[in-house]
Scaffold this motif. Structure first.
Motif, mmCIF file in Angstrom:
data_model
loop_
_atom_site.group_PDB
_atom_site.id
_atom_site.type_symbol
_atom_site.label_atom_id
_atom_site.label_comp_id
_atom_site.label_asym_id
_atom_site.label_seq_id
_atom_site.Cartn_x
_atom_site.Cartn_y
_atom_site.Cartn_z
ATOM 1 N N PRO A 1 0.703 -1.131 0.108
ATOM 2 C CA PRO A 1 0.090 0.067 -0.106
ATOM 3 C C PRO A 1 0.779 1.236 -0.089
ATOM 4 O O PRO A 1 0.528 2.156 -0.685
ATOM 5 N N ALA A 2 1.996 1.222 0.580
ATOM 6 C CA ALA A 2 2.702 2.588 0.727
ATOM 7 C C ALA A 2 3.293 2.937 -0.740
ATOM 8 O O ALA A 2 3.230 3.844 -1.226
ATOM 9 N N LEU A 3 3.675 1.928 -1.557
ATOM 10 C CA LEU A 3 3.973 2.155 -3.026
ATOM 11 C C LEU A 3 3.100 2.388 -3.863
ATOM 12 O O LEU A 3 3.059 3.047 -4.739
ATOM 13 N N VAL A 4 1.790 1.624 -3.691
ATOM 14 C CA VAL A 4 0.680 1.916 -4.379
ATOM 15 C C VAL A 4 0.292 3.292 -4.227
ATOM 16 O O VAL A 4 -0.066 3.946 -5.325
ATOM 17 N N ARG A 5 0.149 3.760 -3.112
ATOM 18 C CA ARG A 5 -0.161 5.087 -2.801
ATOM 19 C C ARG A 5 0.755 6.297 -3.275
ATOM 20 O O ARG A 5 0.498 7.317 -4.002
ATOM 21 N N GLN A 6 2.076 5.873 -3.457
ATOM 22 C CA GLN A 6 3.046 6.847 -3.800
ATOM 23 C C GLN A 6 2.527 6.997 -5.584
ATOM 24 O O GLN A 6 2.793 7.884 -6.054
ATOM 25 N N VAL A 7 2.627 5.786 -6.156
ATOM 26 C CA VAL A 7 2.134 5.775 -7.495
ATOM 27 C C VAL A 7 0.863 6.738 -7.892
ATOM 28 O O VAL A 7 0.855 7.407 -8.610
ATOM 29 N N TRP A 8 -0.229 6.306 -7.023
ATOM 30 C CA TRP A 8 -1.552 6.934 -7.197
ATOM 31 C C TRP A 8 -1.328 8.366 -6.910
ATOM 32 O O TRP A 8 -2.059 9.003 -7.804
ATOM 33 N N GLU A 9 -0.613 8.964 -5.944
ATOM 34 C CA GLU A 9 -0.481 10.260 -5.913
ATOM 35 C C GLU A 9 0.184 10.873 -7.026
ATOM 36 O O GLU A 9 -0.487 12.104 -7.202
ATOM 37 N N VAL A 10 0.997 10.343 -7.410
ATOM 38 C CA VAL A 10 1.861 11.036 -8.821
ATOM 39 C C VAL A 10 0.940 10.863 -9.852
ATOM 40 O O VAL A 10 0.650 11.851 -10.675
ATOM 41 N N ARG A 11 0.100 9.968 -10.189
ATOM 42 C CA ARG A 11 -0.807 9.610 -11.380
ATOM 43 C C ARG A 11 -2.020 10.686 -11.224
ATOM 44 O O ARG A 11 -2.406 11.297 -12.336
ATOM 45 N N ARG A 12 -2.635 10.947 -10.090
ATOM 46 C CA ARG A 12 -3.565 11.757 -10.102
ATOM 47 C C ARG A 12 -3.262 13.198 -10.629
ATOM 48 O O ARG A 12 -3.986 13.944 -11.148
ATOM 49 N N HIS A 13 -1.930 13.739 -10.028
ATOM 50 C CA HIS A 13 -1.652 14.852 -10.404
ATOM 51 C C HIS A 13 -1.042 14.909 -11.871
ATOM 52 O O HIS A 13 -1.201 16.201 -12.477
ATOM 53 N N LEU A 14 -1.018 13.890 -12.512
ATOM 54 C CA LEU A 14 -0.611 14.009 -14.081
ATOM 55 C C LEU A 14 -1.716 13.810 -14.849
ATOM 56 O O LEU A 14 -1.567 13.883 -15.794
ATOM 57 N N GLY A 15 -2.845 13.735 -14.033
ATOM 58 C CA GLY A 15 -4.180 13.362 -14.943
ATOM 59 C C GLY A 15 -4.124 12.068 -15.490
ATOM 60 O O GLY A 15 -5.119 11.906 -16.660
ATOM 61 N N LEU A 16 -3.490 11.048 -15.282
ATOM 62 C CA LEU A 16 -3.496 9.939 -15.736
ATOM 63 C C LEU A 16 -4.817 9.090 -14.935
ATOM 64 O O LEU A 16 -4.670 8.085 -14.079
ATOM 65 N N LEU A 17 -5.778 9.291 -15.617
ATOM 66 C CA LEU A 17 -7.214 8.704 -15.176
ATOM 67 C C LEU A 17 -7.883 7.906 -16.021
ATOM 68 O O LEU A 17 -7.939 7.848 -17.420
ATOM 69 N N VAL A 18 -8.351 6.607 -15.460
ATOM 70 C CA VAL A 18 -8.778 5.581 -16.525
ATOM 71 C C VAL A 18 -10.358 6.156 -16.466
ATOM 72 O O VAL A 18 -11.033 6.447 -15.672
ATOM 73 N N PRO A 19 -10.845 6.530 -18.024
ATOM 74 C CA PRO A 19 -11.955 6.990 -18.041
ATOM 75 C C PRO A 19 -13.147 6.303 -17.519
ATOM 76 O O PRO A 19 -13.125 4.938 -17.134
ATOM 77 N N GLY A 20 -14.269 6.998 -16.894
ATOM 78 C CA GLY A 20 -15.387 6.309 -16.182
ATOM 79 C C GLY A 20 -16.067 5.225 -16.946
ATOM 80 O O GLY A 20 -16.229 4.106 -16.272
ATOM 81 N N PRO A 21 -16.402 5.354 -18.307
ATOM 82 C CA PRO A 21 -17.066 4.082 -18.757
ATOM 83 C C PRO A 21 -16.080 2.736 -18.740
ATOM 84 O O PRO A 21 -16.328 1.799 -19.060
ATOM 85 N N VAL A 22 -14.806 3.018 -18.795
ATOM 86 C CA VAL A 22 -13.804 2.124 -18.852
ATOM 87 C C VAL A 22 -13.705 1.261 -17.621
ATOM 88 O O VAL A 22 -13.614 0.118 -17.344
ATOM 89 N N GLN A 23 -13.726 2.348 -16.388
ATOM 90 C CA GLN A 23 -13.858 1.520 -15.171
ATOM 91 C C GLN A 23 -14.989 0.646 -15.021
ATOM 92 O O GLN A 23 -15.024 -0.368 -14.258
ATOM 93 N N ALA A 24 -16.087 1.131 -15.506
ATOM 94 C CA ALA A 24 -17.383 0.218 -15.467
ATOM 95 C C ALA A 24 -17.050 -0.918 -16.312
ATOM 96 O O ALA A 24 -17.390 -1.970 -15.723
ATOM 97 N N ALA A 25 -16.327 -1.042 -17.149
ATOM 98 C CA ALA A 25 -16.361 -2.359 -18.197
ATOM 99 C C ALA A 25 -15.396 -3.339 -17.325
ATOM 100 O O ALA A 25 -15.430 -4.347 -17.438
ATOM 101 N N MET A 26 -14.272 -2.612 -16.768
ATOM 102 C CA MET A 26 -13.290 -3.239 -16.023
ATOM 103 C C MET A 26 -13.829 -3.883 -14.828
ATOM 104 O O MET A 26 -13.694 -5.161 -14.445
ATOM 105 N N THR A 27 -14.975 -3.186 -14.139
ATOM 106 C CA THR A 27 -15.520 -3.876 -12.944
ATOM 107 C C THR A 27 -16.324 -5.172 -13.382
ATOM 108 O O THR A 27 -16.388 -6.099 -12.843
ATOM 109 N N ALA A 28 -17.073 -4.968 -14.582
ATOM 110 C CA ALA A 28 -17.797 -6.093 -15.180
ATOM 111 C C ALA A 28 -16.907 -7.216 -15.538
ATOM 112 O O ALA A 28 -17.334 -8.403 -15.389
ATOM 113 N N ALA A 29 -15.767 -7.088 -16.319
ATOM 114 C CA ALA A 29 -14.859 -8.067 -16.674
ATOM 115 C C ALA A 29 -14.193 -8.668 -15.472
ATOM 116 O O ALA A 29 -14.169 -10.074 -15.513
ATOM 117 N N LEU A 30 -13.831 -8.134 -14.492
ATOM 118 C CA LEU A 30 -13.107 -8.596 -13.405
ATOM 119 C C LEU A 30 -13.933 -9.578 -12.448
ATOM 120 O O LEU A 30 -13.691 -10.288 -11.701
#
Length: 323
Positions: A198-227
């Motif tokens: 979790p410490a490493l995942v959080r570090q990656v997440w913190e940078v990603r959100r400031h870079l705008g590396l966001l998975v589009p909402g519809p893709v997140q819904a598709a991922m949820t169904a697939a997983l």
């Protein structure tokens, strides 16, 4: 199924959460537990243990940057997908190719594992994974496993770096990268996952959100169904298995040897000659493989043949190899 979920979520004008929706994180944790035997920390905790990514390739390329690495050496496999090296070069880091932990850890800041491997389909044993995990922890070096072919074991069952038989009671210092591109035939969706410490995942997440590396909402819904659905994964796995069986038999009948290839979507083949000579020979049959030299100096006598072509194209290759 993915298309239905994508379309249903199409009215998505707001910014999607970089952390992933609650439903997606729960589905991802369930998939990890059900398919790989991996139990992550509470996926809804303040320090996330699993987050969505825009496919796995951008994550691989940006990992050194996301972890804030500015100098040192990145270890990658001897025969490896080029993006591990690209990511290191982008961050100004050196690269060392080795399949065994070095005696001297001086300057090493990151380790990449790839099991099952691309291009050769090699699967690391539990002992090999444990050795790398222990080495990384002993030297304070993050160990990241690219496991995008983890559900495609043929001759052996791949083990995740995060499995308790490898990682022990927690995931300290360890990360795993997964992708829906292969198991769900969803390369165009750009849908991946990062999980582990979790410490490493959080570090990656913190940078990603400031870079705008966001998975589009519809893709997140598709991922949820697939997983949450194993049936489509098993159906696609059966297609790959049948293609592999036909193509492997034809490759051997044509006099080539197949090395490793115990998992994944490729046959690592050789005629014990320079890879470009083999490429020329196969091109004469209308078959275009990837030269092994693309994957490092240790691959120069092999070519990679993929199972990702259509059944019709696989059957055409089989006919040409056996004519």
């Amino acid at each position: 199924m993915l298309r239905t979920a994508l379309a249903a979520a199409g009215d998505s004008p707001g910014y999607p959460p970089a952390l992933g929706t609650r439903e997606l994180r729960e589905a991802a944790a369930g998939w990890l537990r059900r398919r790989l035997g991996v139990t992550v920390a509470d996926p809804l905790a303040a320090d996330p243990s699993v987050i969505p990514t825009i496919g796995s390739k951008e994550l691989v390329a940006l990992m050194p940057t996301l972890l804030g690495l500015r100098e040192g050496t990145v270890i990658i496999p001897e025969v490896a997908y080029p993006t591990y090296e690209v990511g290191a070069v982008l961050s100004g880091l050196a690269v060392r190719r080795t399949d065994t932990p070095p005696d001297d850890a001086a300057g090493v800041v990151l380790v990449w594992l790839n099991s099952p491997g691309n291009p050769h389909g090699r699967v690391l044993s539990d002992d090999e994974l444990r050795t790398w995990a222990a080495w990384g922890r002993a030297h304070g070096v993050p160990v990241v496993a690219d496991e995008c072919y983890a559900t495609l074991g043929w001759d052996v069952q791949p083990r995740s770096l995060l499995h308790p038989a490898v990682a022990g009671e927690d995931h300290t210092g360890l990360l795993a990268v997964h992708s829906l591109s292969k198991q769900s035939t969803a390369a165009g969706y750009r849908a991946g996952l990062l999980s582990g410490d979790p410490a490493l995942v959080r570090q990656v997440w913190e940078v990603r959100r400031h870079l705008g590396l966001l998975v589009p909402g519809p893709v997140q819904a598709a991922m949820t169904a697939a997983l949450a659905d194993d049936a489509h994964v098993e159906a696609q796995r059966e297609r790959y298995r049948a293609r592999r069986e036909r193509l492997a038999a034809a490759v051997r009948a044509a006099g080539l040897r197949i090395d490793h290839s115990e998992a994944g979507l490729y046959l690592w083949t050789t005629r014990d000659e320079d890879c470009w000579t083999t490429v020329d020979w196969l091109a004469g049959l209308g078959i275009v493989p990837a030269p092994g030299s693309f994957y490092g100096p240790a691959g120069t006598r092999h070519v990679r043949m993929a199972l990702t072509a259509t059944d019709e194209r696989i059957d055409a290759a089989v006919q040409r190899l056996t004519a």
